[in-house]
Design a protein around this motif. Structure first.
Motif, PDB file in Angstrom:
ATOM      1  N   MET A   1       0.833  -1.180   0.000  1.00 14.55           N
ATOM      2  CA  MET A   1       0.000   0.000   0.000  1.00 14.55           C
ATOM      3  C   MET A   1       0.881   1.246   0.000  1.00 14.55           C
ATOM      4  SD  MET A   1      -3.178   0.309   2.585  1.00 14.55           S
ATOM      5  CE  MET A   1      -4.155  -1.153   2.637  1.00 14.55           C
ATOM      6  N   SER A   2       0.502   2.201  -0.792  1.00 11.84           N
ATOM      7  CA  SER A   2       1.283   3.438  -0.827  1.00 11.84           C
ATOM      8  C   SER A   2       0.869   4.351   0.332  1.00 11.84           C
ATOM      9  CB  SER A   2       1.064   4.155  -2.153  1.00 11.84           C
ATOM     10  OG  SER A   2      -0.242   4.680  -2.211  1.00 11.84           O
ATOM     11  N   GLU A   3       1.714   5.327   0.587  1.00  3.97           N
ATOM     12  CA  GLU A   3       1.443   6.278   1.669  1.00  3.97           C
ATOM     13  C   GLU A   3       0.153   7.055   1.392  1.00  3.97           C
ATOM     14  OE1 GLU A   3       3.535  10.270   3.429  1.00  3.97           O
ATOM     15  OE2 GLU A   3       4.828   8.680   2.664  1.00  3.97           O
ATOM     16  N   ARG A   4      -0.075   7.408   0.149  1.00  5.59           N
ATOM     17  CA  ARG A   4      -1.288   8.150  -0.235  1.00  5.59           C
ATOM     18  C   ARG A   4      -2.547   7.341   0.072  1.00  5.59           C
ATOM     19  NH1 ARG A   4      -4.631   9.004  -4.839  1.00  5.59           N
ATOM     20  NH2 ARG A   4      -5.191  11.192  -5.057  1.00  5.59           N
ATOM     21  N   THR A   5      -2.516   6.053  -0.216  1.00  2.00           N
ATOM     22  CA  THR A   5      -3.664   5.186   0.043  1.00  2.00           C
ATOM     23  C   THR A   5      -3.956   5.093   1.530  1.00  2.00           C
ATOM     24  OG1 THR A   5      -3.067   3.903  -1.910  1.00  2.00           O
ATOM     25  CG2 THR A   5      -4.622   2.899  -0.389  1.00  2.00           C
ATOM     26  N   VAL A   6      -2.914   5.002   2.341  1.00  2.00           N
ATOM     27  CA  VAL A   6      -3.087   4.919   3.794  1.00  2.00           C
ATOM     28  C   VAL A   6      -3.695   6.218   4.331  1.00  2.00           C
ATOM     29  CG1 VAL A   6      -1.855   4.734   5.985  1.00  2.00           C
ATOM     30  CG2 VAL A   6      -1.235   3.245   4.086  1.00  2.00           C
ATOM     31  N   ILE A   7      -3.232   7.346   3.825  1.00  2.00           N
ATOM     32  CA  ILE A   7      -3.766   8.635   4.279  1.00  2.00           C
ATOM     33  C   ILE A   7      -5.233   8.781   3.892  1.00  2.00           C
ATOM     34  CG2 ILE A   7      -3.601  11.132   3.926  1.00  2.00           C
ATOM     35  CD1 ILE A   7      -0.546  10.724   3.760  1.00  2.00           C
TER      36      ILE A   7
END
Length: 66
Positions: A1-7
């Motif tokens: 998972m990318s950081e953008r998806t987590v945010i």
């Protein structure tokens, strides 16, 4: 998972929690205070008002000065 998806997932969870609390407060008016009642009570405390003004000033200084 990318950081953008987590945010984005975090913001979706926060939104769902806020909506759930709103619905719960509307269904149980006699036991749970609404958001407006809670803010009215909390903003009546002098320390909270001072912290709120300082917080808004800090945000304004850091995001609107540029």
């Amino acid at each position: 998972m990318s950081e953008r998806t987590v945010i984005i997932a975090g913001f979706v969870v926060l939104l769902a929690a806020a909506l759930g609390a709103l619905v719960f407060a509307r269904l149980r008016r006699e036991t749970v205070a609404s958001l407006a009642e809670t803010i009215t009570y909390v903003i009546g405390i002098r320390t909270v008002r001072i912290v709120a003004v300082l917080g808004w000033a800090w945000l304004g200084w850091h995001f609107l000065v540029r």
